[in-house]
Write a protein that holds these residues in place. Structure first.
Motif, PDB file in Angstrom:
ATOM      1  N   LYS A  22       4.898   6.937 -12.287  1.00  0.00           N
ATOM      2  CA  LYS A  22       5.055   5.754 -12.642  1.00  0.00           C
ATOM      3  C   LYS A  22       6.968   5.993 -11.979  1.00  0.00           C
ATOM      4  O   LYS A  22       7.512   6.323 -13.047  1.00  0.00           O
ATOM      5  N   VAL A  23       7.111   5.289 -10.872  1.00  0.00           N
ATOM      6  CA  VAL A  23       8.393   4.671 -10.605  1.00  0.00           C
ATOM      7  C   VAL A  23       8.813   3.507 -11.450  1.00  0.00           C
ATOM      8  O   VAL A  23       9.232   2.737 -10.781  1.00  0.00           O
ATOM      9  N   PRO A  24       9.595   3.919 -11.865  1.00  0.00           N
ATOM     10  CA  PRO A  24      10.239   2.229 -12.587  1.00  0.00           C
ATOM     11  C   PRO A  24      10.469   1.352 -11.792  1.00  0.00           C
ATOM     12  O   PRO A  24      10.084  -0.112 -12.328  1.00  0.00           O
ATOM     13  N   ASP A  25      10.986   1.379 -10.895  1.00  0.00           N
ATOM     14  CA  ASP A  25      11.671  -0.074 -10.138  1.00  0.00           C
ATOM     15  C   ASP A  25      10.593   0.429  -8.731  1.00  0.00           C
ATOM     16  O   ASP A  25      11.464   0.000  -7.620  1.00  0.00           O
ATOM     17  N   GLY A  26      10.216   1.347  -8.675  1.00  0.00           N
ATOM     18  CA  GLY A  26       9.098   1.363  -7.489  1.00  0.00           C
ATOM     19  C   GLY A  26       8.022  -0.206  -7.649  1.00  0.00           C
ATOM     20  O   GLY A  26       7.753  -0.354  -7.837  1.00  0.00           O
ATOM     21  N   PRO A  27       8.547  -0.312  -5.829  1.00  0.00           N
ATOM     22  CA  PRO A  27       7.186  -1.445  -5.463  1.00  0.00           C
ATOM     23  C   PRO A  27       5.897  -1.282  -5.872  1.00  0.00           C
ATOM     24  O   PRO A  27       5.107  -2.635  -6.649  1.00  0.00           O
ATOM     25  N   LEU A  28       5.366  -0.824  -5.960  1.00  0.00           N
ATOM     26  CA  LEU A  28       3.500  -1.021  -6.334  1.00  0.00           C
ATOM     27  C   LEU A  28       3.877  -0.018  -7.406  1.00  0.00           C
ATOM     28  O   LEU A  28       2.591  -0.764  -8.570  1.00  0.00           O
ATOM     29  N   VAL A  51       0.574  22.776   4.350  1.00  0.00           N
ATOM     30  CA  VAL A  51       0.894  22.213   3.285  1.00  0.00           C
ATOM     31  C   VAL A  51       1.391  19.924   3.853  1.00  0.00           C
ATOM     32  O   VAL A  51       0.778  19.780   4.512  1.00  0.00           O
ATOM     33  N   GLU A  52       1.532  20.203   1.991  1.00  0.00           N
ATOM     34  CA  GLU A  52       1.481  18.587   2.390  1.00  0.00           C
ATOM     35  C   GLU A  52       2.307  17.682   1.372  1.00  0.00           C
ATOM     36  O   GLU A  52       2.435  18.413   0.333  1.00  0.00           O
ATOM     37  N   LYS A  53       3.371  16.489   2.055  1.00  0.00           N
ATOM     38  CA  LYS A  53       4.229  16.201   0.631  1.00  0.00           C
ATOM     39  C   LYS A  53       3.549  15.189  -0.067  1.00  0.00           C
ATOM     40  O   LYS A  53       2.480  14.675  -0.137  1.00  0.00           O
ATOM     41  N   ALA A  54       3.879  15.553  -1.096  1.00  0.00           N
ATOM     42  CA  ALA A  54       2.990  14.612  -2.192  1.00  0.00           C
ATOM     43  C   ALA A  54       3.553  13.317  -2.668  1.00  0.00           C
ATOM     44  O   ALA A  54       3.527  12.495  -3.577  1.00  0.00           O
ATOM     45  N   PHE A  55       4.688  12.987  -2.256  1.00  0.00           N
ATOM     46  CA  PHE A  55       5.822  11.719  -2.166  1.00  0.00           C
ATOM     47  C   PHE A  55       6.467  12.046  -1.181  1.00  0.00           C
ATOM     48  O   PHE A  55       7.453  12.958  -0.831  1.00  0.00           O
ATOM     49  N   VAL A  56       7.156  10.949  -0.493  1.00  0.00           N
ATOM     50  CA  VAL A  56       8.803  11.621   0.140  1.00  0.00           C
ATOM     51  C   VAL A  56       9.604  10.648  -0.559  1.00  0.00           C
ATOM     52  O   VAL A  56       9.857   9.631  -1.408  1.00  0.00           O
ATOM     53  N   GLY A  57      10.371  11.131   0.087  1.00  0.00           N
ATOM     54  CA  GLY A  57      11.888  11.239  -1.109  1.00  0.00           C
ATOM     55  C   GLY A  57      12.518  12.050  -2.399  1.00  0.00           C
ATOM     56  O   GLY A  57      11.594  13.184  -1.786  1.00  0.00           O
ATOM     57  N   ASP A  58      13.770  11.916  -2.841  1.00  0.00           N
ATOM     58  CA  ASP A  58      14.090  13.129  -3.835  1.00  0.00           C
ATOM     59  C   ASP A  58      13.237  13.223  -5.514  1.00  0.00           C
ATOM     60  O   ASP A  58      13.553  13.865  -5.761  1.00  0.00           O
ATOM     61  N   LEU A 113       0.553  -1.842   0.012  1.00  0.00           N
ATOM     62  CA  LEU A 113       0.044  -0.221   0.239  1.00  0.00           C
ATOM     63  C   LEU A 113       1.060   1.283   0.248  1.00  0.00           C
ATOM     64  O   LEU A 113       1.999   1.320   1.322  1.00  0.00           O
ATOM     65  N   ARG A 114       0.510   2.254  -0.720  1.00  0.00           N
ATOM     66  CA  ARG A 114       1.121   3.489  -0.569  1.00  0.00           C
ATOM     67  C   ARG A 114       0.196   4.289  -0.099  1.00  0.00           C
ATOM     68  O   ARG A 114      -1.602   4.570  -1.044  1.00  0.00           O
ATOM     69  N   ALA A 115      -0.021   6.058  -0.066  1.00  0.00           N
ATOM     70  CA  ALA A 115      -0.378   6.776   0.693  1.00  0.00           C
ATOM     71  C   ALA A 115      -0.534   7.281  -1.086  1.00  0.00           C
ATOM     72  O   ALA A 115      -0.304   7.998  -1.815  1.00  0.00           O
ATOM     73  N   TYR A 116      -2.139   8.141  -1.791  1.00  0.00           N
ATOM     74  CA  TYR A 116      -2.554   8.562  -2.931  1.00  0.00           C
ATOM     75  C   TYR A 116      -3.508   9.925  -2.580  1.00  0.00           C
ATOM     76  O   TYR A 116      -4.929   9.348  -1.505  1.00  0.00           O
ATOM     77  N   SER A 117      -3.217  10.853  -2.681  1.00  0.00           N
ATOM     78  CA  SER A 117      -4.489  11.421  -2.844  1.00  0.00           C
ATOM     79  C   SER A 117      -5.836  11.309  -3.682  1.00  0.00           C
ATOM     80  O   SER A 117      -5.365  10.667  -4.699  1.00  0.00           O
ATOM     81  N   PHE A 165      -7.523   8.667  -9.529  1.00  0.00           N
ATOM     82  CA  PHE A 165      -6.109   8.719  -8.667  1.00  0.00           C
ATOM     83  C   PHE A 165      -5.617   9.439  -9.783  1.00  0.00           C
ATOM     84  O   PHE A 165      -5.392   9.154 -10.612  1.00  0.00           O
ATOM     85  N   TYR A 166      -4.289  10.075  -9.666  1.00  0.00           N
ATOM     86  CA  TYR A 166      -3.295  10.647 -10.591  1.00  0.00           C
ATOM     87  C   TYR A 166      -1.868   9.727 -10.135  1.00  0.00           C
ATOM     88  O   TYR A 166      -1.256  10.418  -8.839  1.00  0.00           O
ATOM     89  N   SER A 167      -1.193   9.132 -10.713  1.00  0.00           N
ATOM     90  CA  SER A 167      -0.196   8.356 -10.434  1.00  0.00           C
ATOM     91  C   SER A 167       1.029   8.657 -10.603  1.00  0.00           C
ATOM     92  O   SER A 167       1.062   9.019 -12.224  1.00  0.00           O
TER      93      SER A 167
END
Ligand code: FAD
Ligand code: A2P
Length: 268
Positions: free
Chosen positions: A79-85, A259-266, A59-63, A75-77
């Motif tokens: 695509k992280v090439p090696d992203g687990p989800l 404020v809210e983070k759109a994602f965690v990481g760089d 599971l991951r957080a999604y606005s 949902f608007y997503s």
């Protein structure tokens, strides 16, 4: 409410995919059935995902990008090439199931701000998602005289989901008339030629966005802001908003911006 027949559901908290649109190699949006019991405030996020190879939900957080009155959820997503989800989620098709935990939370909600005249939605990348919900919510136009959507991406193609959404609002039977003249859309790119360019931060600091839109600089007496982007973006925007005298609010203590983070990481 649209929901899939119970017999077909095999996952816990399963919802059925009703539409998928691929915008670029790294961005897509999709719609799913909405649990009949799910109530949320526009701007909130939920946990969604798929069953992992180990038999446990991934599971991951999604606005939630759709407004609270919509019969489905959008949902608007990324695509992280090696992203687990998202390495798997990007392949979903109409009729597939996803997991959706029906516990919405978040700070990008009207309740977390004091009343004001002008609302600024400030986003980069998929940080547009909560504002895709809020821009389609009548409450936004009932509460504010003007709503400004600043969205910055590297390329023009990455702006397309937001552009189409804003364009569709004029013909929306529910809010079309409310939006007319109130919503000011200010998309910019940073790495491809476009009619408006530059980072949200630079366009606020230089005053360019105020000059372009014919607006006064932000004032804590009238202006409210909601911010959603990478950690670096959020930190930089916060400093600018504080410079204008706005203070960060929360559900428990409404003030002038949230404020809210759109994602965690760089970022990818
Ligand atoms: P992960 O292991 O989760 O991420 C791998 C790396 O990819 C991260 O470290 C980061 O560097 C990068 N990354 C992750 N998500 C993004 C992104 N959205 N944009 C740019 N780079 C990213 N993602 C969405 O696509 N849409 C949303 O509406 C959304 N809402 C979120 C709301 C909240 C409150 C939070 C905390 C995150 C949200 N995310 C959203 C990010 C989402 O939770 C996942 O990180 C994303 O789906 C990638 O999952 P993954 O398992 O493939 O990769
Ligand atoms: P830039 O191209 O100048 O880095 P990303 O694709 O890296 O997530 O970035 C999305 C958009 O957000 C890009 O246009 C990027 O501009 C911009 N951006 C990245 N970091 C910041 C920041 N700290 N402040 C303002 N804008 C940022």
């Amino acid at each position: 409410m649209t929901s899939a027949p119970a017999a077909k559901l095999t996952l816990p908290d399963a919802q059925t995919v009703t539409a998928v649109t691929h915008w670029t190699d790294s961005l897509f949006s999709f719609r799913v059935s909405r649990p009949a019991s799910l109530r949320f405030r526009s701007g909130e996020f939920v946990m969604i995902g798929l069953m992992g190879d180990n038999g446990k939900p991934l599971l991951r957080a999604y606005s939630i990008a759709s407004p609270s009155w919509d019969e489905e959820l959008e949902f608007y997503s990324i695509k992280v090439p090696d992203g687990p989800l998202t390495s798997k989620l990007q392949h979903i098709k109409v009729g597939d199931e996803i997991i959706l935990r029906p516990k919405p939370v978040g700070t990008l909600v009207h309740d977390a701000l004091l009343p004001g005249k002008r609302m600024w939605f400030l986003a980069t990348g998929t940080g547009l998602a909560p504002f895709a919900s809020l821009m389609r919510d009548p409450e936004t136009y009932e509460k504010y005289e003007q709503v400004i959507m600043m969205h910055t991406c590297r390329t023009v193609a990455e702006l397309e989901y937001g552009r189409r959404l804003v364009e569709s609002l004029a013909d929306d039977p529910l809010i079309g008339e409310m939006v007319a003249g109130k919503l000011l859309y200010y998309p910019t790119t940073t790495r491809e030629e476009f009619h408006h360019m530059g980072r949200v931060t630079d366009n606020l600091s230089s005053g360019k966005v105020f000059a372009d839109l014919g607006l006064p600089p932000m004032d804590p007496a009238t202006d409210r802001a909601m911010v959603c982007g990478s950690l670096a973006f959020n930190v930089d925007v916060k400093a600018i908003l504080e410079g204008f005298g706005l203070r960060e609010g929360a559900n428990s203590e409404p003030l002038e911006y949230v404020v809210e983070k759109a994602f965690v990481g760089d970022g990818v």
